[in-house]
Design a protein around this motif. Structure first.
Motif, short mmCIF file in Angstrom:
data_model
loop_
_atom_site.label_atom_id
_atom_site.label_comp_id
_atom_site.label_asym_id
_atom_site.label_seq_id
_atom_site.Cartn_x
_atom_site.Cartn_y
_atom_site.Cartn_z
N VAL A 1 10.55 5.40 31.87
CA VAL A 1 9.82 5.38 30.60
C VAL A 1 10.85 5.37 29.47
CG1 VAL A 1 8.20 6.59 29.10
CG2 VAL A 1 7.86 6.58 31.58
N VAL A 2 10.65 4.44 28.51
CA VAL A 2 11.55 4.32 27.37
C VAL A 2 11.18 5.40 26.35
CG1 VAL A 2 12.35 2.83 25.52
CG2 VAL A 2 11.76 1.85 27.74
N PHE A 3 12.14 6.27 26.02
CA PHE A 3 11.89 7.30 25.02
C PHE A 3 12.77 7.15 23.79
CE2 PHE A 3 15.05 8.98 27.90
CZ PHE A 3 16.00 9.56 27.08
N LEU A 4 13.84 6.38 23.87
CA LEU A 4 14.65 6.03 22.71
C LEU A 4 14.90 4.53 22.75
CD1 LEU A 4 17.35 8.86 22.63
CD2 LEU A 4 15.36 8.64 21.16
N ALA A 5 14.75 3.83 21.60
CA ALA A 5 14.91 2.37 21.60
C ALA A 5 15.23 1.92 20.19
CB ALA A 5 13.65 1.67 22.10
N SER A 6 16.04 0.85 20.12
CA SER A 6 16.31 0.23 18.83
C SER A 6 15.10 -0.52 18.31
CB SER A 6 17.51 -0.71 18.94
OG SER A 6 17.26 -1.71 19.92
N GLU A 7 14.20 -0.93 19.21
CA GLU A 7 12.94 -1.58 18.84
C GLU A 7 11.85 -0.52 18.88
OE1 GLU A 7 12.54 -4.68 17.93
OE2 GLU A 7 14.57 -5.43 18.34
N ALA A 8 11.24 -0.24 17.73
CA ALA A 8 10.25 0.83 17.66
C ALA A 8 9.05 0.55 18.57
CB ALA A 8 9.78 1.02 16.22
N ALA A 9 8.72 -0.72 18.79
CA ALA A 9 7.54 -1.07 19.60
C ALA A 9 7.75 -0.77 21.08
CB ALA A 9 7.19 -2.54 19.41
N TRP A 10 9.00 -0.55 21.50
CA TRP A 10 9.26 -0.31 22.93
C TRP A 10 9.18 1.16 23.31
CZ3 TRP A 10 14.10 -3.81 24.20
CH2 TRP A 10 13.74 -5.16 24.01
N SER B 1 19.09 0.78 15.67
CA SER B 1 18.34 -0.34 15.09
C SER B 1 19.22 -1.23 14.22
CB SER B 1 17.16 0.19 14.26
OG SER B 1 17.65 0.96 13.16
N ARG B 2 20.36 -0.69 13.75
CA ARG B 2 21.26 -1.50 12.94
C ARG B 2 22.19 -2.36 13.79
NH1 ARG B 2 21.25 3.48 9.98
NH2 ARG B 2 23.14 4.17 11.07
N SER B 3 22.13 -2.21 15.09
CA SER B 3 22.98 -3.00 15.99
C SER B 3 22.31 -4.34 16.29
CB SER B 3 23.23 -2.23 17.28
OG SER B 3 23.91 -3.04 18.22
N THR B 4 23.12 -5.33 16.62
CA THR B 4 22.58 -6.63 17.01
C THR B 4 22.05 -6.62 18.43
OG1 THR B 4 24.79 -7.33 17.69
CG2 THR B 4 24.12 -7.86 15.44
N ASP B 5 22.43 -5.61 19.21
CA ASP B 5 21.93 -5.49 20.59
C ASP B 5 20.59 -4.77 20.59
OD1 ASP B 5 24.30 -6.64 21.63
OD2 ASP B 5 25.32 -4.71 21.38
N LYS B 6 19.92 -4.87 21.73
CA LYS B 6 18.70 -4.11 21.97
C LYS B 6 19.09 -2.95 22.89
CE LYS B 6 15.79 -8.24 21.56
NZ LYS B 6 15.27 -7.91 20.25
N VAL B 7 19.01 -1.73 22.36
CA VAL B 7 19.44 -0.54 23.08
C VAL B 7 18.23 0.32 23.37
CG1 VAL B 7 21.08 1.37 23.09
CG2 VAL B 7 21.58 -0.67 21.76
N LEU B 8 18.15 0.87 24.58
CA LEU B 8 17.06 1.76 24.93
C LEU B 8 17.54 2.76 25.97
CD1 LEU B 8 14.85 0.13 27.57
CD2 LEU B 8 16.23 -1.37 26.17
N ALA B 9 16.91 3.92 25.96
CA ALA B 9 17.19 4.97 26.93
C ALA B 9 15.91 5.26 27.69
CB ALA B 9 17.71 6.23 26.23
N ILE B 10 16.04 5.37 29.03
CA ILE B 10 14.86 5.61 29.88
C ILE B 10 15.10 6.89 30.66
CG2 ILE B 10 14.31 3.17 30.06
CD1 ILE B 10 15.56 3.18 32.84
N ASP B 11 13.99 7.55 31.01
CA ASP B 11 14.10 8.76 31.83
C ASP B 11 14.08 8.38 33.30
OD1 ASP B 11 11.50 8.08 32.34
OD2 ASP B 11 10.62 9.79 31.27
N GLY B 12 14.00 9.37 34.16
CA GLY B 12 14.02 9.10 35.59
C GLY B 12 12.84 8.31 36.09
N ASN B 13 11.73 8.30 35.34
CA ASN B 13 10.54 7.54 35.74
C ASN B 13 10.53 6.12 35.19
OD1 ASN B 13 9.38 9.79 37.12
ND2 ASN B 13 8.74 10.64 35.13
#
Length: 669
Positions: free
Chosen positions: A247-256, A233-245
């Protein structure tokens, strides 16, 4: 042929206008008309060619700007992508490092004698307590979310959170979880989901526990990865991790978090429901993302997204700015790490390139036009040179005529210069006379002021000396001594007054100091005490205690004496009885005000504008020089104050001296 406002008007002979031809005039008109038509056709063609050239050149500038925009955008994307890939390496390494810290832990737990003894005798309470304490100790050192052991049916026999009511895993069955099924089949279990007991998401590591060839149970470790969200969340980028389906389970944006990048199929939703992977996350709403355009090579693409949800209508414009999407799979999992970088810097670079190219093309156009214009000017100069050569003889004649005229003008100018020099000499002499006259006027004003200021101390000296003689005859030596001391003070004061002559001649810096107004008023009244008694003037004072002003006491005393003398004269000329004079000293928001009131004749409205002019007086001739108020006003201005006159409530005039309080500081301090 007559030309008017760009239109050609022909004057043809009468036979031609009636359709007849054959005479010389008719033939001439036909030739003129033919030339006019040819010129008109050539002029129209040239005009269209010029417009076509302008249009083609504008298209070239637009095409060049568009090409420069594309090249600049491609360069910016390449630079942005290089930085994105580097950051993806960092994020992927940190995620993999966080996971690798706990991969070994289920195997270590599976080798524990306490765990093996409990699985061999699952109903033994002492063994269960020992296993719980062991798992709690292991979890305290490993700092995982939970460590627990299940039997082959999925029932939890011991857990590190065994003593936490409401969130303990003991006696909970997790046989529906994929990590349990994989471990029972002899494979390492890996699974991310939301806990059905703790309601907290985590990553699960599991390993089968065997005794020889017999499967006893499963050891599981749950790890919380939310601290990665805080770092992202402290990065200027939007970072997210998705599983095989997807689905976003880790994200710099809490709403995602726990939302899908694409709509999930019914089979996928049924599978997620069976494993209860995201049971507590809700409906897994999709993130409205669309591919704006793909990029050649790699997994990168330009996307637009609307994180608030799908569009509600076809006319809605929910999508925001462009983002560069790049992804990388996480080794050892079916996850994918995605980074979204804002394309605004890339677009800024592209716009700069386009604008720069357009300006370069415009400059090139202007340069070409300038060269053409220069060539045209050169041709015109050659033609003009020939024309000038033809007009040279005529110019020689004109020069001769003009030379004679200039000779006469030069003689006239020399005469004017001589007269101008004579006038300047006269003006200089007049200015010198005026300066000398001004000096004499200033000296006269100063002499009159010194005479005016010394009259009162001289009168006081005479009074004190006469009183000293009387007191000496009576033997009052103490009073004689007091009078002599006062005479000495007055003599010193007269010396101070005469020392002001140099200050009138050359202005010096005013030395302001804190002066008690009560002492100044007392000194001024002492100088005028004899006149007050002789003329029976009713004098009253209203002096605010402790009042101090920023000024020079001696010069302020001179001003006060002038004002009091004017007040005495005004009451005398008015013939009132009693003759009242009041001295007031008070503090105001503007500073300190010293007022002298009288019940004399007052000041006429027509006199008020000239009241402070030098040599202006309303007294009879011989009674005043008209310098007292002018000098007093100058002294007050030197203090940074103001001297004003108005009508008094006693019926006469009041003169007010406004000064600054002693606490204030100025540049003169």
């Amino acid at each position: 042929m007559l030309l008017s406002a760009g239109r050609a008007v022909l004057k043809l002979s009468a036979p031609y206008r009636h359709g007849f031809a054959g005479s010389p005039d008719d033939l001439r008109d036909q030739a003129v008309l033919a030339r006019f038509k040819g010129a008109t056709v050539i002029s129209t063609t040239t005009r269209w060619r010029r417009w076509a050239a302008v249009g083609a050149w504008l298209c070239l500038i637009a095409a060049g700007g568009a090409l420069a925009y594309l090249i600049g955008e491609r360069t910016g994307i390449r630079a942005l992508q290089q930085g994105t890939l580097h950051r993806l390496d960092i994020y992927s390494t940190s995620l993999r490092s966080e996971l690798s810290r706990y991969e070994y832990l289920p195997q270590v737990v599976a080798l524990s004698p306490d765990v093996l003894d409990l699985l061999r005798a699952p109903t033994h309470r002492t063994l269960q307590l020992e296993a719980n304490v062991y798992l709690e100790t292991v979890n305290a050192h490993a700092q995982a979310s939970a460590v627990y052991v299940m039997d082959t049916t999925g029932l939890t026999l011991a857990a590190s959170n065994w003593n936490q009511p409401g969130s303990s895993f003991v006696d909970m069955n997790f046989s529906y979880r994929p990590y349990f099924k994989d471990a029972v089949r002899g494979m390492p279990g890996r699974f991310y989901g939301i806990g059905t007991v703790s309601r907290e998401p985590g990553y699960y590591f599991s390993h089968g526990i065997v005794d020889g060839n017999r499967q006893l149970g499963v050891a599981t470790v749950k790890v919380n990865l939310d601290k990665l969200d805080a770092a992202w969340s402290r990065s200027t980028d939007k970072v997210l991790a998705i599983d095989g389906n997807g689905v976003v389970f880790l994200a710099s944006e809490a709403a995602w978090k726990f939302r899908a990048l694409r709509p999930l199929s019914s089979e996928t939703l049924q599978q997620l429901a069976q494993t209860r992977q995201y049971t507590e996350a809700g409906a897994l709403r999709p993130i409205d993302m669309r591919e704006h355009r793909p990029l050649s090579g790699g997994n990168a693409m330009v996307v637009q997204l609307n994180a608030d949800g799908p569009r509600r209508s076809a006319t809605q414009e929910p999508f925001g700015p462009d983002y560069l999407l790049d992804s990388r799979p996480v080794e050892g999992t079916d996850w994918k790490l995605i980074i979204l970088s804002d394309m605004k810097p890339v677009h800024a670079i592209a716009r700069t390139s386009a604008v720069g190219t357009a300006f370069a093309l415009v400059f090139l156009t202007l340069l070409v036009l300038y060269i053409q214009q220069r060539r045209r000017i050169v041709h015109q100069r050659l033609a003009a040179r020939e024309a000038l050569q033809g007009a040279y003889d005529e110019l020689e004649q004109m020069v001769q005529v003009r030379t004679e005229a200039l000779s006469h003008a030069n003689e006239h100018l020399q005469t004017e210069i001589t007269e101008r020099q004579r006038a300047e000499d006269i003006l200089k002499s007049t200015l010198d006379d005026l300066v000398q006259t001004g000096k004499m006027a200033v000296l006269g004003q100063m002499s009159a002021g010194i005479t005016h200021e010394l009259n009162q101390p001289l009168a006081a000296l005479r009074t004190l000396s006469a009183n000293a003689v009387v007191f000496l005859e009576r033997g009052h030596t103490e009073q004689v001594d007091l009078n002599l001391r006062t005479i000495c003070d007055l003599t010193d004061r007269m010396g101070q007054i005469t020392s002001q002559l140099k200050k009138f001649a050359r202005r010096s810096t005013v030395q302001l100091q804190s002066v008690a107004l009560a002492d100044t008023v007392a000194d001024a009244l002492f100088l005028l005490n004899q006149r007050i008694r002789q003329e029976r003037i009713a004098l009253s004072q209203e002096i605010e205690p402790g009042l101090r002003a920023l000024c020079e006491g001696n010069r302020l005393e001179q001003v006060l004496v002038n004002l009091l003398v004017n007040a005495f004269d005004a009451t005398a000329s008015a013939g009132v009885d009693p003759r009242c004079v009041r001295v007031v000293a008070r503090s105001t928001p503007d500073g300190v005000v010293l007022e002298v009131h009288d019940n004399g004749t007052g000041i006429a409205p027509e006199v008020m504008p000239r009241l402070f002019e030098p040599f202006f007086t309303t007294k009879e001739q011989g009674l005043g020089l008209g310098l007292g108020l002018a000098i007093s006003a100058g002294i007050v201005r030197d203090f940074g104050g103001l001297l004003r006159a108005a009508r008094s409530d006693l019926g006469g005039a009041v003169f007010s001296v406004t000064l600054r309080k002693a606490e204030e500081r100025t540049d003169h301090d």
